[in-house]
Motif scaffolding. Structure first.
Motif, short mmCIF file in Angstrom:
data_model
loop_
_atom_site.label_atom_id
_atom_site.label_comp_id
_atom_site.label_asym_id
_atom_site.label_seq_id
_atom_site.Cartn_x
_atom_site.Cartn_y
_atom_site.Cartn_z
N TYR A 156 74.20 28.53 13.93
CA TYR A 156 75.54 28.83 13.95
C TYR A 156 75.51 29.56 12.41
O TYR A 156 76.57 30.05 11.99
CB TYR A 156 76.43 27.68 13.79
CG TYR A 156 76.79 27.23 15.35
CD1 TYR A 156 77.99 27.58 15.92
CD2 TYR A 156 75.87 26.22 16.13
CE1 TYR A 156 78.34 27.30 17.18
CE2 TYR A 156 76.33 25.87 17.25
CZ TYR A 156 77.49 26.30 17.88
OH TYR A 156 77.87 25.95 19.08
N GLY A 157 74.54 29.25 11.45
CA GLY A 157 74.69 30.07 10.16
C GLY A 157 75.62 28.98 9.40
O GLY A 157 75.95 29.78 8.30
N MET A 158 75.74 27.89 9.78
CA MET A 158 76.97 27.01 8.85
C MET A 158 76.34 26.87 7.40
O MET A 158 75.30 26.48 7.35
CB MET A 158 77.33 25.80 9.58
CG MET A 158 78.18 26.07 10.89
SD MET A 158 78.44 24.35 11.44
CE MET A 158 79.65 25.00 12.78
N GLU A 163 72.49 24.65 3.58
CA GLU A 163 72.20 23.72 2.40
C GLU A 163 71.38 22.70 2.98
O GLU A 163 70.47 22.18 1.98
CB GLU A 163 73.66 23.14 2.15
CG GLU A 163 74.53 24.16 1.28
CD GLU A 163 75.91 23.63 1.02
OE1 GLU A 163 76.53 24.34 0.20
OE2 GLU A 163 76.23 22.64 1.50
N ARG A 164 71.55 21.85 3.94
CA ARG A 164 70.53 20.89 4.25
C ARG A 164 69.07 21.32 4.58
O ARG A 164 68.16 20.67 3.98
CB ARG A 164 71.25 20.25 5.92
CG ARG A 164 72.14 19.09 5.56
CD ARG A 164 72.59 18.50 6.77
NE ARG A 164 73.45 17.37 6.90
CZ ARG A 164 74.14 16.72 7.86
NH1 ARG A 164 73.88 17.27 9.03
NH2 ARG A 164 74.49 15.75 7.63
N VAL A 170 63.01 23.03 3.97
CA VAL A 170 62.17 23.46 5.33
C VAL A 170 62.73 25.08 5.87
O VAL A 170 64.12 25.14 5.61
CB VAL A 170 62.27 22.50 6.38
CG1 VAL A 170 63.89 22.12 6.66
CG2 VAL A 170 61.66 22.84 7.75
N GLN A 171 62.07 25.91 6.28
CA GLN A 171 62.60 27.28 6.64
C GLN A 171 62.95 27.07 8.13
O GLN A 171 62.39 26.47 8.98
CB GLN A 171 61.51 28.12 6.40
CG GLN A 171 61.90 29.59 6.89
CD GLN A 171 60.66 30.52 6.86
OE1 GLN A 171 59.55 30.25 6.82
NE2 GLN A 171 61.12 31.90 6.88
N ASN A 172 63.89 27.94 8.46
CA ASN A 172 64.38 27.96 10.01
C ASN A 172 64.27 29.68 10.08
O ASN A 172 64.97 30.27 9.48
CB ASN A 172 65.78 27.24 10.29
CG ASN A 172 66.19 27.85 11.77
OD1 ASN A 172 65.60 27.35 12.64
ND2 ASN A 172 67.39 28.67 11.64
N VAL A 173 63.66 29.87 11.31
CA VAL A 173 63.95 31.43 11.93
C VAL A 173 64.32 31.16 13.21
O VAL A 173 63.95 30.59 14.28
CB VAL A 173 62.61 32.11 11.69
CG1 VAL A 173 62.81 33.34 12.28
CG2 VAL A 173 61.92 32.08 10.13
N SER A 174 65.45 31.92 13.67
CA SER A 174 66.14 31.75 14.75
C SER A 174 66.15 33.01 15.50
O SER A 174 66.17 34.25 14.93
CB SER A 174 67.67 31.59 14.52
OG SER A 174 67.80 30.23 14.05
N LEU A 175 66.07 33.00 16.78
CA LEU A 175 66.11 34.38 17.71
C LEU A 175 67.46 34.99 17.65
O LEU A 175 67.21 36.21 17.69
CB LEU A 175 65.61 34.02 19.04
CG LEU A 175 64.48 33.48 19.61
CD1 LEU A 175 64.31 33.32 21.09
CD2 LEU A 175 63.63 34.46 19.13
#
Length: 214
Positions: A156-158, A163-164, A170-175
């Protein structure tokens, strides 16, 4: 991740109606947040062509962003199947993390073999406020794993989620992501073009419900 892949996955999710839009009759999440969008990525598992796009996409972003990965760990329960299929594509071992310890047997919370020091990528279906996936990261770190990051289908990119994740380091990469799906939905007639601004207003500040009035 290329923007082409991002748009492709967004179109796939819309095609199988894994994303529902109701800006005039919001969904209510377990957290109490009113949302104009509900994403059910479990539906990708029953659509073989979309499932293939998703798993190949996850494999692609894992190769690109986490090339030293040694183990994939799915979140329970939505990330388990995606972790298993993606691990098969990549030729990697996989396991998953329960929401809590079992109350029988070995009372594991981490299922599957995990050695201290192994480099892990967490596979998640979607990220909103980030709380549940960070709990998984914490469990893995406590077990001695080196968590390289998260690979997810949708975010959602909230602000709270971003921030969390940053606080947890930790990095997140989304499709795909909320903005892309909103724009593709408008382009393909799933929603009215004027509703895009309402959706983005929700994404920017879920606590401000003025977007509901249109």
């Amino acid at each position: 991740m290329t923007s082409k892949l991002n748009t492709k996955i967004a179109a796939d999710l819309l095609k199988i109606k894994a994303v529902f839009f109701r800006p005039d009759e919001p969904f209510i999440w377990a957290s109490g947040i009113k949302s104009p969008v509900y994403c059910d990525n479990r539906l990708t598992l029953t659509a073989p062509d979309v499932r293939l796009d998703v798993e190949n996409g996850l494999a692609q972003i894992i190769r690109a962003h986490y090339p030293s990965v040694e183990v994939l760990m799915g979140t329970s329960t939505a990330g388990i199947a995606h972790a298993a299929i993606t691990a098969h594509i990549l030729g990697l071992p996989m396991g998953y993390v329960r929401s809590g310890n079992k109350d029988h047997g070995r009372k594991n919370q981490i299922e599957g073999k995990l050695e201290p020091g192994q480099k892990v990528v967490v596979v998640e279906d979607l990220i909103s406020t980030g709380g549940s996936v960070i709990e998984v990261v914490d469990v893995l770190r406590e077990a001695g794993a080196e968590v390289l990051g998260i690979a997810s289908i949708f975010t959602y990119g909230m602000k709270r989620g971003i921030e969390r994740l940053a606080e947890a380091g930790v990095q997140n990469v989304s499709l795909s992501d909320f903005d892309t799906i909103a724009n593709v939905a408008a382009e393909t007639g799933y929603i009215a073009p004027e509703d895009v601004a309402r959706l983005i207003a929700f994404r920017n500040d879920p606590s401000d419900e003025s977007w509901i009035k249109g």
